[in-house]
Design a protein around this motif. Structure first.
Motif: not given
Length: 276
Positions: A196-213
């Motif tokens: 929730f609160g992810i910037d899908t068109i900008g820079t994604i915060q690192q904790s979300f990047c970790d989950v996405i990976r």
């Protein structure tokens, strides 16, 4: 007041790889250093992974990230609690995860909005005719771990079995992400992170990047379109954003039972990660 400069770990020895300098780390593709980041953290949590140690003091290190404008850079750093004061590369103590969460939520470990969203997810999963039962933030006893956990939403479906949903709306530590992922992998229960609160068109915060990976380049979001589709189809439907290497593609509405469940128990719609 000028910010006090921080020292950085110039090189680390990574198990099965050998010495890796900070220059070599910075030159790696994000998928490569990201997978190393995951595996080092998994090992630190006592699971299968890779150990990494500072080449100067031999204390354990991990891969942290530093954001400069729109770019994310990987760096080695000593783990909190190691406190190798004699090491010239030591950057100082880190904040503890519980303290960080309490600071975010004004002394509480959970926000009211987080609780409401977990209950909303529970209402949606209950629409499915295969639904059997669910629990929100209740203790789940272990079967293959020394202790249990409190999943945001635990649900059981007939013919499908149990599922755990974690609703992530703020920054969290990679150690916590690793701990949850490896715990449910050991338990044999699929774990689905909803962001929730992810910037899908900008820079994604690192904790979300970790989950996405860990979801193999898949970002799952419960937005208005997903809620409407869930109500229409009477099951959990999510907006799935796929990593294209330079950002996220436009979302696709995906039913949870369309997802592939690998041995890691972290479901994905399409595998967008190239193996290192």
């Amino acid at each position: 007041m000028a910010r006090k400069p921080q020292r950085s770990v110039e090189a680390a020895i990574i198990e099965n790889i050998g010495p890796v300098s900070i220059q070599e780390l910075l030159a790696m593709p994000e998928d490569r250093w990201g997978m190393l980041r995951d595996r080092i953290t998994d090992r630190h949590n006592g699971k299968d992974g890779l150990s990494a140690r500072c080449m100067w003091c031999n204390h354990p290190v991990y891969i942290k990230t530093s954001r400069i404008e729109d770019n994310i850079y990987p760096l080695f750093a000593h783990y909190s609690g190691s406190n190798p004061e004699e090491c010239p590369w030591y950057h100082g103590p880190n904040i503890k995860p519980d303290d960080a969460r309490a600071a975010q939520y004004k002394g509480q470990q959970e926000s009211k909005f987080h609780r409401l969203m977990c209950e909303r997810i529970a209402e949606i999963v209950a629409l499915d005719k295969r639904y059997l039962r669910h629990k929100v933030d209740n203790y789940l006893p272990p079967t293959n771990n020394p202790h249990g956990r409190y999943p945001d939403v635990y649900v059981e479906w007939d013919e499908i079995g149990p599922f755990v949903v974690e609703f992530q709306m703020s920054n969290t530590f990679q150690t916590e992400i690793s701990a949850r992922c490896k715990h449910y992998e050991d338990e044999g229960i699929p774990l689905l992170w909803i962001l929730f609160g992810i910037d899908t068109i900008g820079t994604i915060q690192q904790s979300f990047c970790d989950v996405i990976r860990r979801h193999r380049g898949n970002a799952f979001i419960l937005d208005d379109a997903a809620i409407t589709a869930s109500q229409e189809q009477q099951t959990l439907v999510l907006s799935c954003f796929l990593d294209n290497g330079n950002g996220l593609d436009q979302p696709k509405l995906i039913r949870f039972d369309q997802l592939t469940i690998p041995t890691s128990k972290l479901p994905f719609y399409e595998d967008r990660i190239v193996p290192p």
